[in-house]
Design a protein around this motif. Sequence first.
Motif, PDB file in Angstrom:
ATOM      1  N   LEU A 162       0.804  -1.227   0.000  1.00 41.01           N
ATOM      2  CA  LEU A 162       0.000   0.000   0.000  1.00 41.01           C
ATOM      3  C   LEU A 162       0.837   1.277   0.000  1.00 41.01           C
ATOM      4  O   LEU A 162       0.435   2.269  -0.588  1.00 41.01           O
ATOM      5  N   PHE A 163       1.999   1.268   0.691  1.00 43.78           N
ATOM      6  CA  PHE A 163       2.662   2.581   0.843  1.00 43.78           C
ATOM      7  C   PHE A 163       4.191   2.596   0.831  1.00 43.78           C
ATOM      8  O   PHE A 163       4.764   3.686   0.933  1.00 43.78           O
ATOM      9  N   ALA A 164       4.853   1.460   0.675  1.00 41.97           N
ATOM     10  CA  ALA A 164       6.320   1.484   0.790  1.00 41.97           C
ATOM     11  C   ALA A 164       6.960   2.406  -0.256  1.00 41.97           C
ATOM     12  O   ALA A 164       7.819   3.233   0.065  1.00 41.97           O
ATOM     13  N   LYS A 165       6.540   2.271  -1.500  1.00 45.35           N
ATOM     14  CA  LYS A 165       7.143   3.112  -2.543  1.00 45.35           C
ATOM     15  C   LYS A 165       6.832   4.583  -2.268  1.00 45.35           C
ATOM     16  O   LYS A 165       7.699   5.442  -2.416  1.00 45.35           O
ATOM     17  N   GLN A 166       5.604   4.864  -1.856  1.00 45.78           N
ATOM     18  CA  GLN A 166       5.225   6.254  -1.618  1.00 45.78           C
ATOM     19  C   GLN A 166       6.085   6.866  -0.522  1.00 45.78           C
ATOM     20  O   GLN A 166       6.534   8.011  -0.634  1.00 45.78           O
TER      21      GLN A 166
END
Length: 338
Positions: free
Chosen positions: A60-64
């Motif tokens: 859900l959010f690691a890259k972000q």
Amino acid sequence: MKIAIHQKKNDFSSKWIEYCQNNGIDYKIVNCYSNNIIEELQECNALMWHFNQAIPADYLFAKQLIFALEASGKKVFPDFCTSWHFDDKVAQKYLLEAIGAPLVPTYVFYDKTEALSWVEQTTFPKVFKLRHGAGSAHVKLIESSKDARKIIHRAFSRGFSQYDKIASIKDRLYKFRNGKNSWWNVIKGVLRLAKTTQFAKIAGNERGYVYFQDFIPQNDYDIRVIVIAGKAFAIKRLTREGDFRASGSGHVLYEKKHFDEELIQQSFEIADQLKSQCLAIDYVYDGAKPMVVEISYGFIKEVYYSCEGYWDRNLNWNPGSFDAQGWMVESLLEKVVK
Ligand SMILES: Nc1ncnc2c1ncn2[C@@H]1O[C@H](COP(=O)(O)OP(=O)(O)O)[C@@H](O)[C@H]1O
Ligand SMILES: [Mg+2]
């Protein structure tokens, strides 16, 4: 200079911490899932996080998070160039085509009619894949245009779960028979018939696109070359018996004789072009020509402990064990010092 490290069992972090301890590098353990992570990182110049494509929150959010930090001026591992295409075979198609890498011919459609008319003009078998996934979990041989049409209809209707129950049980059984996992693992697969995984629930079904590759026949193995900070090492993965898929088979060969220096050189060049801190490139052979199947930044570190050595950028062979995770820290330090 201080490096923040997100710590988790069985990933790169234990080796990063060990490297920092042995080399007197200041580090701090942080929790990337914390709502206050940005505050936690204030005193640090860099973040290292071995995020995992199969963990729902990471998906859900690691890259972000890491791209936000990179945009703000912090050093990160993996950085944008290393990870934006991770676990995304659709992204990899465009990237590898754009740099002229020898990607296995790959076809992606976002329109059912277009996909169906392509089926009429192409040849079979083809390989169908979902854009996400590892260990061959969502990779299937499509023998005929009839089967391809079925796949396409489904891709543009209810789509595909990211947890393929039947394929999972088959794989668990295969590994059990080959002594690569326990009975309990097979039973877990059977219990899961009644429900899906948390990951599949959160990620939702894959639909609205369809991805195929030409099938490159007569490969009873694939070759993975990993390039990190101007050094490379490789493994040969044999396919499962009676199957064309090598990834996740657990049958691995390590001797240097299996690896062609030209392929190592080519891998260095691709890693340079992609400006990657850490790049695993998987190849199959079309006759004598190595063709890229997919790329990724993450891997299971223990699998590579048995490598017999590594090549440097001049293709000099360095026999013996090595510290691939240490190289990741070193490459980040060089950047921080600049
Ligand atoms: N186009 C292809 N032709 C022949 N073999 C392939 C092809 N694509 C994948 N394979 C085989 O299937 C395995 C899994 O495919 P891959 O795309 O790497 O999926 P995963 O992300 O699950 O590892 C590869 O390791 C390779 O052995
Ligand atoms: Mg693979």
